[in-house]
Scaffold this motif. Sequence first.
Motif, PDB file in Angstrom:
ATOM      1  N   CYS A 226      56.008  26.744  25.535  1.00 25.07           N
ATOM      2  CA  CYS A 226      55.176  25.681  26.105  1.00 25.07           C
ATOM      3  C   CYS A 226      53.814  25.635  25.427  1.00 25.07           C
ATOM      4  CB  CYS A 226      55.008  25.890  27.604  1.00 25.07           C
ATOM      5  SG  CYS A 226      56.486  25.546  28.587  1.00 25.07           S
ATOM      6  N   LYS A 227      53.214  26.796  25.204  1.00 15.18           N
ATOM      7  CA  LYS A 227      51.902  26.869  24.564  1.00 15.18           C
ATOM      8  C   LYS A 227      51.941  26.272  23.164  1.00 15.18           C
ATOM      9  CE  LYS A 227      48.536  30.277  22.876  1.00 15.18           C
ATOM     10  NZ  LYS A 227      48.770  30.001  21.446  1.00 15.18           N
ATOM     11  N   ASP A 228      52.933  26.655  22.378  1.00 14.21           N
ATOM     12  CA  ASP A 228      53.011  26.204  20.990  1.00 14.21           C
ATOM     13  C   ASP A 228      53.223  24.694  20.879  1.00 14.21           C
ATOM     14  OD1 ASP A 228      52.680  28.798  20.224  1.00 14.21           O
ATOM     15  OD2 ASP A 228      54.797  29.163  19.754  1.00 14.21           O
ATOM     16  N   ASN A 229      53.785  24.092  21.935  1.00 16.49           N
ATOM     17  CA  ASN A 229      54.076  22.654  21.900  1.00 16.49           C
ATOM     18  C   ASN A 229      53.214  21.847  22.866  1.00 16.49           C
ATOM     19  OD1 ASN A 229      56.657  22.306  20.080  1.00 16.49           O
ATOM     20  ND2 ASN A 229      56.978  24.163  21.282  1.00 16.49           N
ATOM     21  N   SER A 230      52.136  22.470  23.355  1.00 18.75           N
ATOM     22  CA  SER A 230      51.170  21.788  24.243  1.00 18.75           C
ATOM     23  C   SER A 230      51.858  21.114  25.426  1.00 18.75           C
ATOM     24  CB  SER A 230      50.360  20.751  23.443  1.00 18.75           C
ATOM     25  OG  SER A 230      49.677  21.363  22.371  1.00 18.75           O
ATOM     26  N   MET A 231      52.775  21.842  26.048  1.00 24.73           N
ATOM     27  CA  MET A 231      53.513  21.328  27.200  1.00 24.73           C
ATOM     28  C   MET A 231      52.866  21.818  28.498  1.00 24.73           C
ATOM     29  SD  MET A 231      56.067  19.638  28.538  1.00 24.73           S
ATOM     30  CE  MET A 231      57.053  19.320  27.068  1.00 24.73           C
ATOM     31  N   PRO A 232      52.282  20.934  29.311  1.00 25.27           N
ATOM     32  CA  PRO A 232      51.681  21.382  30.577  1.00 25.27           C
ATOM     33  C   PRO A 232      52.731  21.965  31.520  1.00 25.27           C
ATOM     34  CG  PRO A 232      50.972  19.153  30.006  1.00 25.27           C
ATOM     35  CD  PRO A 232      52.096  19.500  29.080  1.00 25.27           C
ATOM     36  N   LEU A 233      52.304  22.954  32.296  1.00 28.09           N
ATOM     37  CA  LEU A 233      53.161  23.576  33.304  1.00 28.09           C
ATOM     38  C   LEU A 233      52.483  23.427  34.657  1.00 28.09           C
ATOM     39  CD1 LEU A 233      55.485  25.470  34.253  1.00 28.09           C
ATOM     40  CD2 LEU A 233      54.011  27.403  33.643  1.00 28.09           C
ATOM     41  N   LEU A 234      53.212  22.874  35.624  1.00 25.41           N
ATOM     42  CA  LEU A 234      52.701  22.694  36.973  1.00 25.41           C
ATOM     43  C   LEU A 234      53.409  23.674  37.894  1.00 25.41           C
ATOM     44  CD1 LEU A 234      53.007  18.775  37.088  1.00 25.41           C
ATOM     45  CD2 LEU A 234      51.175  20.143  36.065  1.00 25.41           C
ATOM     46  N   VAL A 235      52.662  24.580  38.507  1.00 25.40           N
ATOM     47  CA  VAL A 235      53.234  25.593  39.396  1.00 25.40           C
ATOM     48  C   VAL A 235      52.826  25.243  40.821  1.00 25.40           C
ATOM     49  CG1 VAL A 235      53.384  28.047  39.936  1.00 25.40           C
ATOM     50  CG2 VAL A 235      53.033  27.312  37.565  1.00 25.40           C
ATOM     51  N   PHE A 236      53.809  25.094  41.720  1.00 28.00           N
ATOM     52  CA  PHE A 236      53.509  24.613  43.065  1.00 28.00           C
ATOM     53  C   PHE A 236      54.491  25.197  44.079  1.00 28.00           C
ATOM     54  CE2 PHE A 236      56.862  21.981  41.554  1.00 28.00           C
ATOM     55  CZ  PHE A 236      57.559  21.520  42.662  1.00 28.00           C
ATOM     56  N   ASP A 237      54.145  25.020  45.357  1.00 33.14           N
ATOM     57  CA  ASP A 237      54.958  25.511  46.465  1.00 33.14           C
ATOM     58  C   ASP A 237      55.982  24.438  46.855  1.00 33.14           C
ATOM     59  OD1 ASP A 237      56.037  26.524  48.779  1.00 33.14           O
ATOM     60  OD2 ASP A 237      54.137  26.730  49.849  1.00 33.14           O
ATOM     61  N   MET A 238      57.249  24.730  46.622  1.00 32.84           N
ATOM     62  CA  MET A 238      58.289  23.736  46.912  1.00 32.84           C
ATOM     63  C   MET A 238      58.693  23.740  48.388  1.00 32.84           C
ATOM     64  SD  MET A 238      61.935  25.325  45.723  1.00 32.84           S
ATOM     65  CE  MET A 238      62.775  24.333  46.947  1.00 32.84           C
ATOM     66  N   THR A 239      58.223  24.719  49.155  1.00 35.10           N
ATOM     67  CA  THR A 239      58.644  24.797  50.556  1.00 35.10           C
ATOM     68  C   THR A 239      57.891  23.804  51.444  1.00 35.10           C
ATOM     69  OG1 THR A 239      57.041  26.547  51.116  1.00 35.10           O
ATOM     70  CG2 THR A 239      59.184  27.244  50.263  1.00 35.10           C
ATOM     71  N   LYS A 240      56.825  23.208  50.929  1.00 35.75           N
ATOM     72  CA  LYS A 240      56.067  22.218  51.700  1.00 35.75           C
ATOM     73  C   LYS A 240      56.531  20.823  51.328  1.00 35.75           C
ATOM     74  CE  LYS A 240      51.926  25.003  52.428  1.00 35.75           C
ATOM     75  NZ  LYS A 240      50.453  25.083  52.274  1.00 35.75           N
ATOM     76  N   PRO A 241      57.111  20.086  52.267  1.00 38.54           N
ATOM     77  CA  PRO A 241      57.615  18.742  51.966  1.00 38.54           C
ATOM     78  C   PRO A 241      56.515  17.849  51.386  1.00 38.54           C
ATOM     79  CG  PRO A 241      58.365  19.462  54.129  1.00 38.54           C
ATOM     80  CD  PRO A 241      57.350  20.472  53.675  1.00 38.54           C
ATOM     81  N   GLY A 242      56.889  17.094  50.354  1.00 40.04           N
ATOM     82  CA  GLY A 242      55.958  16.155  49.746  1.00 40.04           C
ATOM     83  C   GLY A 242      55.168  16.706  48.577  1.00 40.04           C
ATOM     84  N   ASN A 243      55.265  18.029  48.321  1.00 40.83           N
ATOM     85  CA  ASN A 243      54.461  18.617  47.247  1.00 40.83           C
ATOM     86  C   ASN A 243      54.880  18.149  45.864  1.00 40.83           C
ATOM     87  OD1 ASN A 243      52.508  19.989  48.610  1.00 40.83           O
ATOM     88  ND2 ASN A 243      53.298  22.041  48.179  1.00 40.83           N
ATOM     89  N   ILE A 244      56.158  17.840  45.675  1.00 38.56           N
ATOM     90  CA  ILE A 244      56.594  17.362  44.359  1.00 38.56           C
ATOM     91  C   ILE A 244      55.852  16.081  44.011  1.00 38.56           C
ATOM     92  CG2 ILE A 244      58.542  16.436  43.046  1.00 38.56           C
ATOM     93  CD1 ILE A 244      60.369  18.341  44.511  1.00 38.56           C
ATOM     94  N   LYS A 245      55.816  15.155  44.941  1.00 41.18           N
ATOM     95  CA  LYS A 245      55.125  13.879  44.701  1.00 41.18           C
ATOM     96  C   LYS A 245      53.626  14.097  44.552  1.00 41.18           C
ATOM     97  CE  LYS A 245      54.990   9.125  46.404  1.00 41.18           C
ATOM     98  NZ  LYS A 245      55.564   8.185  47.405  1.00 41.18           N
ATOM     99  N   ARG A 246      53.051  14.972  45.382  1.00 40.36           N
ATOM    100  CA  ARG A 246      51.600  15.182  45.345  1.00 40.36           C
ATOM    101  C   ARG A 246      51.141  15.731  44.005  1.00 40.36           C
ATOM    102  NH1 ARG A 246      52.694  17.800  50.460  1.00 40.36           N
ATOM    103  NH2 ARG A 246      52.385  16.317  52.168  1.00 40.36           N
ATOM    104  N   ILE A 247      51.853  16.736  43.488  1.00 37.53           N
ATOM    105  CA  ILE A 247      51.399  17.343  42.235  1.00 37.53           C
ATOM    106  C   ILE A 247      51.609  16.393  41.062  1.00 37.53           C
ATOM    107  CG2 ILE A 247      53.524  18.563  41.550  1.00 37.53           C
ATOM    108  CD1 ILE A 247      51.604  20.989  40.942  1.00 37.53           C
TER     109      ILE A 247
END
Length: 258
Positions: A226-247
């Motif tokens: 990911c670093k070598d290809n400038s790919m952002p990584l989003l780390v989040f809590d999937m147990t809270k409903p709606g977090n996928i959309k929020r992040i």
Amino acid sequence: MYGRAPRAYTHTVTDRKGFFMPEGYKYKRVLLKLSGEALMGEAGYGIDPNVVHGLAEEIKEIVDDGVQVAITVGGGNIFRGLAGSASGMDRAQADYMGMLATVMNALALQDGLQRHGVDSRVQSAIEMRQVAEPYIRLRAIRHMEKGRVVIFAAGTGNPYFTTDTTAALRANEINADAVMKATKVDGIYDSDPAKNPNAKRYDRISYLEVLTKELNVMDAAAVSLCKDNSMPLLVFDMTKPGNIKRILKGEPVGTVVY
């Protein structure tokens, strides 16, 4: 339910790769990395239908908004290659068994998505045409352009590679905007928050810091890719409903690795 035409979306801006962005979102095409353990919920083993149901509902919402989604799923809820190797199995043989476990999880996710009206395809790195398409990069991209969710199964098809590395590899191959790493904590901490109540959560952190501080977000090969290809990584809590959309909309509900 099947073969539905994509909705008409209001596009207002383009991302770093030139994709037209759905209104209100920061990312257009993403790869969601799920662990096998995430699918077992509180059961301790196997696949919890309630977890699959909840995931399918959240994924349907962002797909209907115009976000293109791919998923990579692990197999640790059924069989983990490293555990088999530790108990005396041949490492390569154990890893192949783990890859087959990811196919089972991918088929369960596909079923959940289809039952929610989300067209999806499973692509396997190990050929098994009766249940999944072979992995073909351009076909996967075309599926996503048509509003289908693509689920990548069987890792890279090679032993000794984790599904974290698979996620980083596939995300770069399909020109994703970001990798989303679903966890049970709300981001990356400087120490284990379960053991240290004073652990500090990072809102943003560089890949170099993740590697030098050995924060164990993903394995080193995945982080480096990911670093070598400038790919952002989003780390989040999937147990809270709606977090996928929020992040995906840029809300501060996790950690962004850049």
